[in-house]
Design a protein around this motif. Structure first.
Motif, PDB file in Angstrom:
ATOM      1  N   THR A 135       0.857  -1.193   0.000  1.00  0.00           N
ATOM      2  CA  THR A 135       0.000   0.000   0.000  1.00  0.00           C
ATOM      3  C   THR A 135       0.885   1.230   0.000  1.00  0.00           C
ATOM      4  OG1 THR A 135      -1.768  -1.119   1.230  1.00  0.00           O
ATOM      5  CG2 THR A 135      -1.771   1.287   1.258  1.00  0.00           C
ATOM      6  N   LYS A 157       0.004   5.354  -0.307  1.00  0.00           N
ATOM      7  CA  LYS A 157      -0.957   6.437  -0.499  1.00  0.00           C
ATOM      8  C   LYS A 157      -0.484   7.668   0.273  1.00  0.00           C
ATOM      9  CE  LYS A 157      -4.960   3.255  -0.396  1.00  0.00           C
ATOM     10  NZ  LYS A 157      -6.314   3.058   0.173  1.00  0.00           N
ATOM     11  N   ASP A 195      -2.862   7.463  -4.849  1.00  0.00           N
ATOM     12  CA  ASP A 195      -2.931   6.045  -4.487  1.00  0.00           C
ATOM     13  C   ASP A 195      -2.252   5.232  -5.586  1.00  0.00           C
ATOM     14  OD1 ASP A 195      -3.571   3.446  -3.826  1.00  0.00           O
ATOM     15  OD2 ASP A 195      -5.718   3.822  -3.536  1.00  0.00           O
TER      16      ASP A 195
END
Length: 274
Positions: free
Chosen positions: A70, A72, A103
């Protein structure tokens, strides 16, 4: 005849003078119609290029391997600075209109796009970015930013309102010889930083443009920004992930260091005036 000739010459001279004056006035009227501008974000490692989630592995300056699952962050308070130092602030401290979530999972061919509208016609030499949400914007209250707050909640970029926004969300795996451990670093302010006596992790970054962005009704410049995520662990403070910081949320000293590191990760690669 002499009077007629004189009047004819006078009429011709008056007509030429009037035409010249009108032409001069037309030249003085400048087109001030606003235009648009695009900002592109490309997240990468300085020596590996575009980051592919769960695939691209980097080795830090301390010899630690890591990759992101991830990636972001929030960009807000975009400001354009012209050739004379004048500033145009794009919906300053108005997250509903002026805050954006970058993102990596939504990148198109490695690029995240922000499209800005109604930009005053001008020649811009610098761009300033806010990383996170300023205290001025947060303290407006939840009702004053309900649209972006809901977007942030849906994207996992917010805690409770009392805690506030997640400015940067970094998750993945790390290890020495192999990726054996998971990490989760979520950087953000703890609500009202003054009342809570906590660090303010909002940062503003000013970048020079290598080519002037010439905004007009006919030209929509595109500013291509590279974000070098090698700064995460190998920036101004070399960091090592371990059991004391690999599951951190908020504004601890480790996350202050992370924020200071990644606030140095941006540079403008080029500008297109198309």
């Amino acid at each position: 005849m002499k009077i007629y000739k004189f009047l004819s010459l006078f009429f011709i001279a008056f007509t030429l003078f009037t035409f010249s004056s009108c032409s001069s006035n037309d030249d003085d009227v400048q087109d001030t119609t606003p235009g648009n501008l695009q900002v592109k974000f490309e997240n990468g490692f300085n020596n590996l290029g575009n980051i592919v989630l769960n695939q691209t592995t980097q080795t830090s300056s301390n010899g630690q391997k890591h990759q992101f699952s991830t990636l972001k962050y929030i960009i807000s308070n975009i400001t354009l600075i012209d050739e004379n130092g004048g500033e145009f602030k794009y919906h300053e401290n108005d997250p509903d209109k002026g805050a954006f979530i970058i993102d990596q999972a939504e990148a198109v061919a490695g690029i995240n796009y922000i499209n800005l509208t109604d930009i005053p016609k001008n020649n811009y030499k610098k761009i300033r970015l806010g990383l996170g949400i300023s205290q001025s914007a947060y303290l407006i209250g939840q009702e004053g930013q309900g649209i972006f707050w809901q977007k942030a909640k849906t994207s996992g970029m917010a805690w409770s309102w009392a805690a506030g926004y997640v400015f940067t969300k970094l998750e993945g795996k790390y290890g020495t010889s192999s990726l054996t451990n998971e990490f989760m670093n979520h950087c953000g302010n703890m609500g009202n930083t003054t009342a809570n006596n906590t660090p303010d992790l909002y940062r503003e970054i000013t970048l020079d443009l290598p080519t002037t962005a010439r905004v007009s009704q006919d030209i929509t410049p595109s500013i291509h920004i590279i974000a070098d995520l090698n700064q995460y662990l190998s920036g101004e403070t070399a960091l090592v992930l371990d059991h004391t910081n690999d599951s951190a949320m908020g504004s601890s000293q480790h996350l202050v260091n992370v924020t200071n590191n990644i606030s140095k990760m941006f540079k403008v690669e080029h500008v297109h005036n198309d």
